[in-house]
Design a protein around this motif. Structure first.
Motif: not given
Length: 314
Positions: A65, A242-243, A246-247, A250, A265, A268-269, A272
């Motif tokens: 990411h 969420m996938r 993400r951008r 972020t 990240q 976030y991961e 998710l």
């Protein structure tokens, strides 16, 4: 693969020009390896192989990411940092008593985790994540990087900060070694890319487990304030949402967490994955979901970076 002939020639030459302008005779040799590092006792710099080609950079972003050092600006920050290690190795500066008093001893063991204090003014900021706080050698390298950067204006930026004493000492130290031939001048290559034998699949499996695998604990009730359970609503899975988001999330979160993108990240991961385990659903207006998710990721990242920071080897 070799650094010569790639876009990295520009940042490396810029680094050499900055060193020449300070009359420092150290010219760290560079080579491709698995990550950013400067080996102990060798005034050189290993650069991660994925910076060798745009396709590899895209793969790195897909898997991690982000692309560490993927722009000329970020690459120069990392090169200056690693050069701090290289200069320290070349002149054995870690042995100096004054250096040990200001930065600490190099013999201190590197931690798996390090406690961060975002309010501290005892450390400079170069790479983000309050990285100078992780180890005495990283404090030295970060201080060197800020000192070397011709645009840092460090005397003004760090005026009235305790970190200014370290920068003034660095200035004195570099004035002392300027023009001198370094006693350590090994050109050895440590773990060059040509010696790496694992596949990209294996490499990223281990890297993702290391950087994104250990997640901070957070209550499921927070996720339930953004998403709904499968029994309460239908629609797109929260993990899929969420996938896809993400951008965008972020970009919205980073300004509030002082560019702590690695920490974001990790958070976030983990969130998710937990959404997938709970089989949560993304229901309701997309704009509202994005707002709630952005607020949650900001809060979780702030808690994470202030409570405990991950150790990211450079």
């Amino acid at each position: 693969v070799h650094v010569d002939g790639t876009w990295l020639e520009g940042p490396v030459q810029k680094l050499y020009d900055e060193l020449a302008s300070r009359n420092l005779r150290v010219r760290p040799h560079v080579w491709f390896s698995s990550e950013w590092f400067s080996p102990e006792g060798i005034p050189g710099i290993g650069i991660p192989f994925f910076l060798a080609h745009p396709r590899l950079m895209r793969l790195e972003r897909e898997q991690m990411h982000e692309v560490e050092g993927g722009t000329k600006k970020e690459c120069l920050k990392l090169l200056r940092h690693e050069t701090g290690h290289a200069v320290q190795h070349a002149f054995r500066l870690h042995r100096r008593r004054r250096s040990q008093v200001l930065f600490g001893k190099s013999s201190e063991q590197y931690p798996d985790y390090y406690q961060t204090d975002p309010t501290s003014k005892g450390y400079v900021q170069n790479l983000g994540l309050w990285y100078a706080q992780s180890h005495p050698d990283e404090d030295f390298a970060e201080t060197f990087a800020v000192w070397l950067d011709p645009g840092s204006r460090w005397r003004k930026t760090y005026k009235d900060w305790p970190a200014l004493e370290k920068l003034e000492y660095m200035n004195e130290l570099m004035s002392e070694v300027a023009g001198r031939k370094p006693p350590v001048a090994s050109r050895e290559l440590v773990d060059p890319a040509r010696s790496l034998t694992q596949t990209l699949r294996s490499h990223y499996k281990k890297k993702r487990a290391h950087y994104l695998g250990q997640a901070p604990h957070a209550p499921d009730s927070e996720l339930m304030q953004v998403f709904t359970s499968a029994t309460s609503g239908r629609g797109q899975s929260a993990a899929s949402f969420m996938r896809q988001s993400r951008r965008e999330v972020t970009r919205s979160v980073l300004p509030w967490v002082e560019e702590a993108d690695n920490a974001l990240q990790v958070v976030y991961e983990s969130s998710l994955r937990r959404c997938a385990e709970l089989d949560l659903r993304a229901t309701g207006p997309k704009k509202l979901l994005l707002q709630k998710l952005t607020l949650l990721m900001t809060a979780r990242t702030m808690r994470y970076t202030q409570r405990i920071g991950r150790w990211f080897p450079l």
